[in-house]
Design an enzyme around this catalytic site. Structure first.
Site, PDB file in Angstrom:
ATOM      1  N   GLU A  64      27.955  32.234  42.938  1.00  0.00           N
ATOM      2  CA  GLU A  64      28.064  31.959  41.501  1.00  0.00           C
ATOM      3  C   GLU A  64      26.868  32.525  40.745  1.00  0.00           C
ATOM      4  O   GLU A  64      25.897  33.002  41.338  1.00  0.00           O
ATOM      5  CB  GLU A  64      28.195  30.446  41.284  1.00  0.00           C
ATOM      6  CG  GLU A  64      29.453  29.891  41.944  1.00  0.00           C
ATOM      7  CD  GLU A  64      29.698  28.423  41.659  1.00  0.00           C
ATOM      8  OE1 GLU A  64      28.798  27.745  41.125  1.00  0.00           O
ATOM      9  OE2 GLU A  64      30.806  27.954  41.978  1.00  0.00           O
ATOM     10  N   GLU A  75      36.629  34.748  49.139  1.00  0.00           N
ATOM     11  CA  GLU A  75      37.605  35.682  49.727  1.00  0.00           C
ATOM     12  C   GLU A  75      37.284  37.125  49.333  1.00  0.00           C
ATOM     13  O   GLU A  75      37.329  38.044  50.147  1.00  0.00           O
ATOM     14  CB  GLU A  75      39.025  35.348  49.240  1.00  0.00           C
ATOM     15  CG  GLU A  75      39.537  33.994  49.678  1.00  0.00           C
ATOM     16  CD  GLU A  75      39.220  32.874  48.684  1.00  0.00           C
ATOM     17  OE1 GLU A  75      38.139  32.907  48.048  1.00  0.00           O
ATOM     18  OE2 GLU A  75      40.049  31.966  48.555  1.00  0.00           O
TER      19      GLU A  75
HETATM   20  N1  THU Z   1      36.473  29.714  44.674  1.00  0.00           N
HETATM   21  C1  THU Z   1      36.506  30.485  45.792  1.00  0.00           C
HETATM   22  O1  THU Z   1      35.483  31.001  46.248  1.00  0.00           O
HETATM   23  N2  THU Z   1      37.701  30.665  46.398  1.00  0.00           N
HETATM   24  C2  THU Z   1      38.860  30.030  46.055  1.00  0.00           C
HETATM   25  O2  THU Z   1      39.878  30.211  46.712  1.00  0.00           O
HETATM   26  C3  THU Z   1      38.882  29.141  44.898  1.00  0.00           C
HETATM   27  C4  THU Z   1      37.641  29.117  44.068  1.00  0.00           C
HETATM   28  C5  THU Z   1      35.172  29.457  44.043  1.00  0.00           C
HETATM   29  C6  THU Z   1      34.940  30.069  42.701  1.00  0.00           C
HETATM   30  C7  THU Z   1      33.884  29.156  42.137  1.00  0.00           C
HETATM   31  O3  THU Z   1      32.615  29.559  42.634  1.00  0.00           O
HETATM   32  C8  THU Z   1      34.210  27.808  42.742  1.00  0.00           C
HETATM   33  O4  THU Z   1      35.018  28.066  43.874  1.00  0.00           O
HETATM   34  C9  THU Z   1      34.955  26.875  41.797  1.00  0.00           C
HETATM   35  O5  THU Z   1      36.066  27.472  41.262  1.00  0.00           O
END
Ligand code: THU
Length: 162
Positions: A64, A75
């Protein structure tokens, strides 16, 4: 006018103990990958692990940023790493899981739309399907045999050539 219908099959497992050795091993790598997630804003730590055709395992986790849209999902971190370092090696499977700071995730973690688009295009660029194994911290596990089934009517390159 006619109505078309789309449906897809997915496997459901009660726990990791029911999985094949290779699925369970890949999920184990995804669980490890969760630990390196950088998620100080959502507190939702996601891990992904890819099994490549050459036997290598690639791990990714969500990264993030205070400029929120600059971050990236686990992913896509894993897929882009695989594509940039092993461009000619097929991705056979991805395992996804997550850990939340403030609650227990008791449903499988399923990839967001942008990740489905990236994973689906990768699948169309290689000979074989990509298996997707999805788990939360507890509860059931979902498995689909092809990522394409998660994104019907996906946007394809042919759309640009016209
Ligand atoms: N996120 C992922 O890394 N993969 C997913 O399949 C769903 C969401 C992350 C994005 C963000 O950093 C956090 O999870 C909350 O949405």
């Amino acid at each position: 006018m006619k109505i078309n219908k789309f449906g897809f099959e997915f496997e459901e497992y009660a726990s990791m103990a029911e999985l094949s050795d290779s699925d369970s091993e890949l999920l184990g790598h995804a669980i490890q990958a969760v630990e390196n997630a950088y998620a100080p804003y959502s507190h939702f730590h996601v891990g992904a692990a890819l099994r490549l055709g050459n036997g290598k395992v690639i791990k990714g986790n969500n990264q993030e940023n205070i400029a929120y849209p600059s971050g990236l999902c686990a992913e896509r971190v894993a897929f882009f790493h695989a594509s940039s370092n092993y461009p000619d090696v097929a991705i056979e499977a991805i395992a996804i899981t997550a850990k939340a700071q403030n609650f227990e995730i008791n449903e499988p973690v399923t990839p967001c739309g942008s990740c489905r688009q990236v994973m689906s295009e990768t699948e169309t660029r290689q000979p074989g399907d990509i298996r997707v194994i999805m788990m939360g911290q507890s509860g059931k596990i979902f498995v689909v045999k092809s990522v394409g089934s998660l994104l019907p009517l996906m946007f394809k390159a042919e759309g640009l050539k016209k």
